[in-house]
Design an enzyme around this catalytic site. Structure first.
Site, short mmCIF file in Angstrom:
data_model
loop_
_atom_site.label_atom_id
_atom_site.label_comp_id
_atom_site.label_asym_id
_atom_site.label_seq_id
_atom_site.Cartn_x
_atom_site.Cartn_y
_atom_site.Cartn_z
N LYS A 1 0.90 -1.03 0.13
CA LYS A 1 0.02 0.04 0.06
C LYS A 1 0.89 1.38 -0.04
O LYS A 1 1.41 1.60 1.13
CB LYS A 1 -1.00 0.13 1.30
CG LYS A 1 -1.84 1.16 1.12
CD LYS A 1 -2.47 1.98 2.37
CE LYS A 1 -1.47 2.85 3.18
NZ LYS A 1 -1.44 4.13 2.15
N GLY B 1 -4.86 3.26 -1.22
CA GLY B 1 -5.86 3.36 -0.20
C GLY B 1 -5.16 4.20 0.67
O GLY B 1 -3.94 4.51 0.76
N PRO C 1 -6.25 4.49 7.56
CA PRO C 1 -7.48 4.09 8.28
C PRO C 1 -8.28 2.97 7.73
O PRO C 1 -8.73 2.06 8.39
CB PRO C 1 -8.58 5.15 8.54
CG PRO C 1 -7.29 6.37 8.38
CD PRO C 1 -6.34 6.08 7.39
N GLU D 1 9.99 1.96 10.36
CA GLU D 1 10.98 3.03 10.15
C GLU D 1 10.31 4.48 10.29
O GLU D 1 9.36 4.89 9.50
CB GLU D 1 11.70 3.13 8.90
CG GLU D 1 13.11 3.68 8.65
CD GLU D 1 12.73 5.27 8.39
OE1 GLU D 1 12.68 6.00 9.07
OE2 GLU D 1 12.66 5.32 6.91
N CYS E 1 13.24 11.84 6.82
CA CYS E 1 13.02 11.67 8.31
C CYS E 1 14.68 11.71 8.83
O CYS E 1 14.79 11.79 10.09
CB CYS E 1 12.55 10.30 8.27
SG CYS E 1 13.40 8.96 7.50
N GLU F 1 9.41 17.00 14.64
CA GLU F 1 9.84 16.79 13.41
C GLU F 1 9.03 17.77 12.43
O GLU F 1 7.91 17.80 12.34
CB GLU F 1 9.71 15.42 13.13
CG GLU F 1 10.21 15.07 11.51
CD GLU F 1 9.85 13.61 11.25
OE1 GLU F 1 10.87 13.12 10.56
OE2 GLU F 1 9.02 12.99 11.61
#
Length: 474
Positions: free
Chosen positions: A171, A202, A205, A246, A280, A380
């Site tokens: 996904k 998608g 949730p 991650e 990140c 962040e």
């Protein structure tokens, strides 16, 4: 408008169970460029069933058979390389020069890294006590990937699953789904058996949660925010499946007085701004020894003023927009918080750059005199925003560096090799970059604390997709 409404399930391009369209926007223009379908738990059920069926035979393939498939995938990817770079520029807004040099390149580098690692993987080993240890594919894997480095994370999850003999359902992010659909075409063209790789678009949730909760998923591999990673872990808990994560980062970058300041400060600023700050592991907290603080601030300000913002479709070293209106709003809110809390703005600030009324463009921003308790020092931001914080001693620098919930990467700049080793050993981070040392393909990527668990890339990435079986003989 590209019509990309179909999913890839059991080796075929199929319609969703229930039609539910979503427009994909070009973040530079805010205009729709494609339409995809948003999946449902029913689509996940179909994809998981296909992956489970395929696992029965694919798990018994030889390493040589899987290596041949991976080599073919590498060949296909290289041939369609420019297509991938253009696709990422269109949906993410990464400038085309950067897409070619970095965003698309990871699809080659990580794949080659896994091929090399698979050739050296020992599937069978004998312990000193005489028992035999076997390493076997873990099963059906649910893979959820983010929008900021889309092919990077797809390669780091899909390739080790396929390399080890597992099967998977991917996904991708609904903000950047087009590169994933292109990758599915490449997997299909490479000749992987039906059901080994499946893709369902998608949101988290619905499709993400359905994967995490599914009784026939043996492992979840997720990259994204810490908040979402916690949700995946909770959803997966009832079925006691393996979960690798991650997640976020707030990486420190320690600048000691004996560093090559002109080179390393300028390089650090540009690295923070790379990919519009949407990384990140970006070095977003610059911790500077007080004896050179004013000099570092001057270099950072000078460098920051040279960072251009521009049209991602044009070649050059400029940065592009943020990925979405949601992300733009989050970054703006934190820049405004930095101003309100009293940090000194060296470059940038709130609002869009001049001449960019359309698109999710943000001013590259540098704050000086940042207090470690300010929001911009702790949260962040995921945008082109750098915070500069002074320190007095090596011990204080390490304390400040480790004073975060995250532990993905850390950076340090020094001319003293012994200090570099000493400080690196005390930093609570999964990766430490010394004097600009890059992350290399095949090395483990991952972090401590709330930056996640597990490692991606090379032999370590393969091991996360393997079960260990011990065979005891009389």
């Amino acid at each position: 408008m590209l019509d990309k409404r179909k999913f890839f399930i059991d080796g075929k391009w199929v319609d969703p169970v229930t039609p539910n369209d979503l427009q994909v926007l070009d973040p530079a223009t805010e205009q729709p460029v494609a339409v995809i379908s948003m999946g449902s738990p029913a689509d996940v059920d179909k994809a998981v069933a296909a992956a489970k069926k395929a696992f029965a035979t694919y798990s018994r393939t030889s390493v040589e058979e899987r290596l041949a498939l991976l080599e073919k995938l590498l060949e296909v990817y290289k041939r369609r390389y420019e297509e991938m770079a253009q696709t990422i520029t269109l949906e993410l807004g990464a400038p085309i020069s950067m897409s070619r040099a970095q965003q698309a390149d990871v699809g080659v580098g990580h794949l080659q890294g896994f091929i090399d690692a698979l050739r050296h993987l020992k599937a069978r080993d004998t312990l000193p006590n005489g028992d035999v240890v076997l390493r076997e594919p873990i099963g059906v894997c649910g893979l959820i990937t983010p929008w900021n480095w889309p092919i990077n994370q797809i390669a780091l999850k899909v390739v080790p699953a396929l390399a080890t003999g597992s099967t998977c359902v991917l996904k991708p992010s609904e903000f950047t789904p087009l590169n994933a659909l292109l990758y599915a075409e490449m997997v299909e063209e490479a000749g992987f058996p039906a059901g080994v790789f499946n893709l369902v678009n998608g949101d988290g949730p619905s499709v993400g949660a359905a994967l995490s909760k599914h009784k026939d998923i043996d492992m979840m591999s997720f990259t994204g925010s810490t908040r979402a990673g916690i949700a995946v872990s909770k959803d997966a808990a009832d079925t006691v499946k393996r979960v690798t994560l991650e997640l976020g980062g707030k990486s420190p970058n320690i600048i000691f007085e004996d560093a090559d300041l002109e080179d390393r400060v300028a390089g650090s600023v540009l690295e923070c701004f790379n990919n519009s700050g949407q990384s990140c592991d970006a070095p977003t907290r610059m911790l500077v020894q007080r004896s050179v603080y004013d000099k570092v601030v001057e270099i950072a300000q000078r460098t920051g003023k040279t960072q251009a913002v521009g049209d991602p479709k044009q070649e050059g070293e400029h940065i592009g927009p943020l990925v979405s209106d949601i992300q733009f709003g989050r970054v703006q809110a934190l820049i405004e918080a930095g101003v309100a809390e009293g940090a000194r703005v060296l470059v940038g600030g709130p609002g869009k750059p001049d001449g960019f009324e359309k698109g999710y463009f943000t001013k590259p921003t540098i704050f000086a005199d940042v207090d470690p308790n300010m929001r911009i020092a702790r949260e962040e931001i995921f945008g082109p925003v750098l915070s500069i914080i002074p320190f007095d001693s090596e011990d204080q620098a390490i304390e400040l560096a480790n004073d975060t919930n995250y532990g993905l990467a850390a950076y340090l700049q020094t001319g003293d090799d012994k200090r570099a080793e000493r400080v690196a050993g005390r930093l609570r981070a999964g990766m430490v970059h010394i004097n600009g040392g890059p992350h290399r393909y095949g090395s483990p990527f991952g972090g401590y604390k709330q930056s996640g668990n597990g490692r991606e890339g090379g032999i370590f990435g393969l091991e996360d997709f393997l079960e260990v079986k011990t065979v005891h003989r009389p």
